[in-house]
Design a protein around this motif. Structure first.
Motif, PDB file in Angstrom:
ATOM      1  N   GLY A 271      -2.934  26.104  -6.452  1.00  0.00           N
ATOM      2  CA  GLY A 271      -2.472  25.151  -7.316  1.00  0.00           C
ATOM      3  C   GLY A 271      -2.059  23.990  -6.554  1.00  0.00           C
ATOM      4  N   SER A 272      -2.551  23.446  -5.629  1.00  0.00           N
ATOM      5  CA  SER A 272      -2.062  22.463  -4.600  1.00  0.00           C
ATOM      6  C   SER A 272      -3.106  21.294  -4.787  1.00  0.00           C
ATOM      7  CB  SER A 272      -1.986  22.727  -3.268  1.00  0.00           C
ATOM      8  OG  SER A 272      -3.220  23.160  -2.863  1.00  0.00           O
ATOM      9  N   LYS A 273      -4.410  21.748  -5.441  1.00  0.00           N
ATOM     10  CA  LYS A 273      -5.594  20.535  -5.499  1.00  0.00           C
ATOM     11  C   LYS A 273      -6.114  20.593  -6.616  1.00  0.00           C
ATOM     12  CE  LYS A 273      -6.677  20.693  -0.609  1.00  0.00           C
ATOM     13  NZ  LYS A 273      -7.679  21.187   0.425  1.00  0.00           N
ATOM     14  N   GLY A 274      -6.504  19.564  -7.315  1.00  0.00           N
ATOM     15  CA  GLY A 274      -7.181  19.574  -8.459  1.00  0.00           C
ATOM     16  C   GLY A 274      -8.294  18.383  -8.538  1.00  0.00           C
ATOM     17  N   ILE A 275      -9.261  18.556  -9.543  1.00  0.00           N
ATOM     18  CA  ILE A 275     -10.410  17.528  -9.506  1.00  0.00           C
ATOM     19  C   ILE A 275     -10.649  17.363 -10.968  1.00  0.00           C
ATOM     20  CG2 ILE A 275     -11.252  17.992  -7.160  1.00  0.00           C
ATOM     21  CD1 ILE A 275     -13.176  18.998 -10.356  1.00  0.00           C
ATOM     22  N   VAL A 276     -11.370  16.271 -11.295  1.00  0.00           N
ATOM     23  CA  VAL A 276     -11.593  16.040 -12.815  1.00  0.00           C
ATOM     24  C   VAL A 276     -13.063  15.137 -12.465  1.00  0.00           C
ATOM     25  CG1 VAL A 276     -10.073  14.081 -13.045  1.00  0.00           C
ATOM     26  CG2 VAL A 276     -11.438  15.166 -15.057  1.00  0.00           C
ATOM     27  N   VAL A 277     -14.261  15.467 -13.225  1.00  0.00           N
ATOM     28  CA  VAL A 277     -15.477  15.022 -13.090  1.00  0.00           C
ATOM     29  C   VAL A 277     -15.837  14.718 -14.481  1.00  0.00           C
ATOM     30  CG1 VAL A 277     -16.095  16.207 -10.932  1.00  0.00           C
ATOM     31  CG2 VAL A 277     -16.699  17.283 -13.165  1.00  0.00           C
ATOM     32  N   LYS A 278     -16.484  13.550 -14.570  1.00  0.00           N
ATOM     33  CA  LYS A 278     -17.306  13.510 -16.030  1.00  0.00           C
ATOM     34  C   LYS A 278     -18.841  13.170 -15.554  1.00  0.00           C
ATOM     35  CE  LYS A 278     -16.923   9.236 -17.770  1.00  0.00           C
ATOM     36  NZ  LYS A 278     -16.358   7.859 -18.563  1.00  0.00           N
TER      37      LYS A 278
ATOM     38  N   GLU B 236     -15.244  21.569  -1.748  1.00  0.00           N
ATOM     39  CA  GLU B 236     -15.328  20.611  -0.661  1.00  0.00           C
ATOM     40  C   GLU B 236     -14.456  19.269  -0.742  1.00  0.00           C
ATOM     41  OE1 GLU B 236     -17.433  21.529   1.629  1.00  0.00           O
ATOM     42  OE2 GLU B 236     -18.255  23.149   0.504  1.00  0.00           O
ATOM     43  N   PHE B 237     -13.525  19.081  -1.920  1.00  0.00           N
ATOM     44  CA  PHE B 237     -12.912  17.963  -2.240  1.00  0.00           C
ATOM     45  C   PHE B 237     -13.085  16.828  -1.570  1.00  0.00           C
ATOM     46  CE2 PHE B 237      -8.164  16.972  -2.421  1.00  0.00           C
ATOM     47  CZ  PHE B 237      -8.078  17.492  -3.600  1.00  0.00           C
ATOM     48  N   PRO B 238     -14.395  16.131  -1.864  1.00  0.00           N
ATOM     49  CA  PRO B 238     -14.921  15.194  -1.393  1.00  0.00           C
ATOM     50  C   PRO B 238     -13.872  13.892  -1.676  1.00  0.00           C
ATOM     51  CG  PRO B 238     -16.113  15.717  -3.312  1.00  0.00           C
ATOM     52  CD  PRO B 238     -15.388  16.696  -3.123  1.00  0.00           C
ATOM     53  N   LYS B 239     -14.224  12.637  -0.842  1.00  0.00           N
ATOM     54  CA  LYS B 239     -13.225  11.911  -0.799  1.00  0.00           C
ATOM     55  C   LYS B 239     -13.407  10.770  -1.911  1.00  0.00           C
ATOM     56  CE  LYS B 239     -15.560   8.642   2.397  1.00  0.00           C
ATOM     57  NZ  LYS B 239     -15.745   7.705   3.588  1.00  0.00           N
ATOM     58  N   ASP B 240     -14.650  10.710  -2.438  1.00  0.00           N
ATOM     59  CA  ASP B 240     -14.966  10.021  -3.570  1.00  0.00           C
ATOM     60  C   ASP B 240     -16.202  10.137  -4.318  1.00  0.00           C
ATOM     61  OD1 ASP B 240     -16.922   9.062  -1.956  1.00  0.00           O
ATOM     62  OD2 ASP B 240     -15.812   7.388  -1.203  1.00  0.00           O
ATOM     63  N   LYS B 241     -16.757   9.638  -5.205  1.00  0.00           N
ATOM     64  CA  LYS B 241     -17.637   9.935  -6.126  1.00  0.00           C
ATOM     65  C   LYS B 241     -19.234  10.118  -5.146  1.00  0.00           C
ATOM     66  CE  LYS B 241     -19.697   6.968  -9.133  1.00  0.00           C
ATOM     67  NZ  LYS B 241     -19.871   6.324 -10.453  1.00  0.00           N
ATOM     68  N   GLU B 242     -19.103   8.658  -4.382  1.00  0.00           N
ATOM     69  CA  GLU B 242     -20.338   8.756  -3.313  1.00  0.00           C
ATOM     70  C   GLU B 242     -20.259   9.885  -2.465  1.00  0.00           C
ATOM     71  OE1 GLU B 242     -18.297   6.217  -4.271  1.00  0.00           O
ATOM     72  OE2 GLU B 242     -19.827   5.507  -5.621  1.00  0.00           O
ATOM     73  N   ALA B 243     -19.316  10.552  -1.923  1.00  0.00           N
ATOM     74  CA  ALA B 243     -19.192  11.748  -1.263  1.00  0.00           C
ATOM     75  C   ALA B 243     -19.756  12.883  -1.846  1.00  0.00           C
ATOM     76  CB  ALA B 243     -17.990  11.892  -0.523  1.00  0.00           C
ATOM     77  N   LEU B 244     -19.398  13.079  -3.228  1.00  0.00           N
ATOM     78  CA  LEU B 244     -19.734  14.160  -3.916  1.00  0.00           C
ATOM     79  C   LEU B 244     -21.263  14.055  -4.234  1.00  0.00           C
ATOM     80  CD1 LEU B 244     -19.255  16.500  -5.960  1.00  0.00           C
ATOM     81  CD2 LEU B 244     -18.458  15.045  -7.865  1.00  0.00           C
ATOM     82  N   LEU B 245     -21.585  12.976  -4.585  1.00  0.00           N
ATOM     83  CA  LEU B 245     -23.236  12.984  -4.800  1.00  0.00           C
ATOM     84  C   LEU B 245     -23.857  13.281  -3.834  1.00  0.00           C
ATOM     85  CD1 LEU B 245     -23.117   9.618  -7.025  1.00  0.00           C
ATOM     86  CD2 LEU B 245     -23.827  11.610  -7.719  1.00  0.00           C
ATOM     87  N   ALA B 246     -23.470  13.034  -2.502  1.00  0.00           N
ATOM     88  CA  ALA B 246     -24.124  13.386  -1.129  1.00  0.00           C
ATOM     89  C   ALA B 246     -23.920  14.882  -0.733  1.00  0.00           C
ATOM     90  CB  ALA B 246     -23.715  12.311  -0.151  1.00  0.00           C
TER      91      ALA B 246
ATOM     92  N   TYR C 243     -15.185  10.587 -10.797  1.00  0.00           N
ATOM     93  CA  TYR C 243     -14.521  11.710 -10.296  1.00  0.00           C
ATOM     94  C   TYR C 243     -13.379  11.355  -9.663  1.00  0.00           C
ATOM     95  CZ  TYR C 243     -13.579  14.428  -6.018  1.00  0.00           C
ATOM     96  OH  TYR C 243     -12.997  15.076  -5.063  1.00  0.00           O
ATOM     97  N   GLU C 244     -12.239  12.174 -10.006  1.00  0.00           N
ATOM     98  CA  GLU C 244     -10.811  11.943  -9.377  1.00  0.00           C
ATOM     99  C   GLU C 244     -10.478  13.061  -8.782  1.00  0.00           C
ATOM    100  OE1 GLU C 244      -9.370   9.159  -8.759  1.00  0.00           O
ATOM    101  OE2 GLU C 244     -10.270   7.677 -10.356  1.00  0.00           O
ATOM    102  N   LYS C 245      -9.570  13.078  -7.702  1.00  0.00           N
ATOM    103  CA  LYS C 245      -9.023  14.405  -7.173  1.00  0.00           C
ATOM    104  C   LYS C 245      -7.566  14.021  -7.130  1.00  0.00           C
ATOM    105  CE  LYS C 245      -9.612  13.098  -2.276  1.00  0.00           C
ATOM    106  NZ  LYS C 245     -10.006  13.751  -1.011  1.00  0.00           N
TER     107      LYS C 245
ATOM    108  N   ASP D  58       1.800  12.113  -9.390  1.00  0.00           N
ATOM    109  CA  ASP D  58       0.707  11.139  -9.594  1.00  0.00           C
ATOM    110  C   ASP D  58       0.050  11.749 -10.754  1.00  0.00           C
ATOM    111  OD1 ASP D  58      -1.132   9.118  -9.714  1.00  0.00           O
ATOM    112  OD2 ASP D  58      -1.973   9.691  -7.693  1.00  0.00           O
ATOM    113  N   PHE D  59      -0.988  11.117 -11.325  1.00  0.00           N
ATOM    114  CA  PHE D  59      -1.645  11.611 -12.700  1.00  0.00           C
ATOM    115  C   PHE D  59      -3.123  10.964 -12.593  1.00  0.00           C
ATOM    116  CE2 PHE D  59      -0.284   8.071 -14.740  1.00  0.00           C
ATOM    117  CZ  PHE D  59      -1.069   7.619 -15.461  1.00  0.00           C
ATOM    118  N   LYS D  60      -4.042  11.580 -13.019  1.00  0.00           N
ATOM    119  CA  LYS D  60      -5.525  11.386 -13.166  1.00  0.00           C
ATOM    120  C   LYS D  60      -5.941  11.473 -14.688  1.00  0.00           C
ATOM    121  CE  LYS D  60      -5.487  10.218  -8.788  1.00  0.00           C
ATOM    122  NZ  LYS D  60      -5.565   8.744  -8.236  1.00  0.00           N
ATOM    123  N   HIS D  61      -6.543  10.555 -15.211  1.00  0.00           N
ATOM    124  CA  HIS D  61      -7.011  10.729 -16.612  1.00  0.00           C
ATOM    125  C   HIS D  61      -8.626  10.264 -16.742  1.00  0.00           C
ATOM    126  CE1 HIS D  61      -6.711   9.447 -21.096  1.00  0.00           C
ATOM    127  NE2 HIS D  61      -7.228  10.628 -20.717  1.00  0.00           N
ATOM    128  N   ILE D  62      -9.398  10.889 -16.967  1.00  0.00           N
ATOM    129  CA  ILE D  62     -10.740  10.474 -17.250  1.00  0.00           C
ATOM    130  C   ILE D  62     -11.494  10.873 -18.615  1.00  0.00           C
ATOM    131  CG2 ILE D  62     -13.175  10.803 -16.509  1.00  0.00           C
ATOM    132  CD1 ILE D  62     -12.487  11.294 -13.927  1.00  0.00           C
TER     133      ILE D  62
END
Length: 275
Positions: free
Chosen positions: A69-76, A104-114, A142-144, A268-272
């Motif tokens: 419950g300490s990490k979350g991600i949202v992707v589109k 893997e919890f990548p730092k950003d969208k580019e890292a996720l794509l790789a 992509y947000e985390k 904090d919050f993330k909304h996609i």
């Protein structure tokens, strides 16, 4: 050469391409399975280049939270039509990218794509899927989020995803976190609180407030005070913790959280969302 039906099916299972496309790819590759996959990927690359200027406003948004419950991600994952967005294979593909992102919890969208995926990378898999689906497909967002406790909410049939981080962790806070995540989806706040609003936005709102008051014939010496009053209203409407709580119009979101446990708040919050 003769192409075995079992090989066609195996290629379809791995790539998601149509049976005829798989048979053509295997024929072109003289039955070589890996070369056939490359044929399909090249088809995707060609089609991707042709459809680069198309709008991909449909798609799937998914939010996930780790077991602790300490990490979350949202992707589109975006596509061109609602028909594709509702396809089970497309939803499953988005889900697999979301699971990988959470792991893997990548730092950003580019890292996720790789990231490595199914013998290739996420980015290359998406290009391959353009050839399979016949539409523009892209990992649009992509947000985390990390916090003592993260809650997720998926809105309107995978059309929006929200993460909220709580400053304290307890099973008792889960409902409150989900309620606030639903608030974010419904009310679309610009920031968490006043400090999160960009200074350029604040300055613009003050100027707008002054201009409105000036046009209403208010004295020049009162314009600043009137504008600040309008700015406070802007904060109340557009910052999450100050917004009126949608399930109880008598309190703000922060007051609702305090009613659950004194000092409980959102970090904090993330909304996609689609579009």
């Amino acid at each position: 050469m003769s192409i075995k039906a079992a090989d066609v099916k195996a290629l379809r299972d791995q790539t998601g391409a149509g049976m005829m496309d798989c048979k053509k790819a295997l024929t072109e590759a003289n039955g070589d399975f890996e070369k056939a996959i490359e044929v399909l990927r090249k088809k995707g690359q060609k089609l991707s280049a042709k459809r680069a200027d198309r709008e991909a406003k449909e798609g799937v948004v998914l939010a996930k939270v780790s077991e602790d419950g300490s990490k979350g991600i949202v992707v589109k994952l975006s596509c061109e039509t609602d028909f594709v967005a509702k396809n089970e294979d497309f939803i499953n593909l988005t889900d697999s990218f979301a699971e990988l992102a959470l792991k893997e919890f990548p730092k950003d969208k580019e890292a996720l794509l790789a990231l490595p995926y199914d013998g290739t990378t996420v980015g290359e898999k998406i290009v391959e899927q353009v050839g399979v689906i016949g539409e523009k497909v892209e990992l649009a967002d992509y947000e985390k989020l990390e916090a003592p406790q993260v809650e997720a909410y998926i809105h309107m049939g995978n059309k929006a995803g929200v993460l909220v981080g709580l400053n304290k962790a307890s099973e008792e806070y889960s409902e409150a976190g989900k309620n606030v995540a639903m608030q974010v989806a419904a009310m679309k706040p610009l920031a968490l609180d006043e400090e999160g609003v960009d200074s350029s936005v604040v300055e613009k709102e003050i100027e707008i407030g002054k201009e409105i008051a000036r046009k209403e014939g208010k004295p020049e010496e009162m314009l600043e005070r009137i504008a600040m009053g309008k700015l406070n209203k802007f904060f109340k409407e557009n910052t999450l913790l100050n917004q009126t709580y949608v399930k109880d119009g008598k309190m703000s979101v922060q007051q609702y959280l305090d009613s659950v446990d004194s000092g409980l708040t959102i970090t904090d919050f993330k909304h996609i969302k689609l579009g």
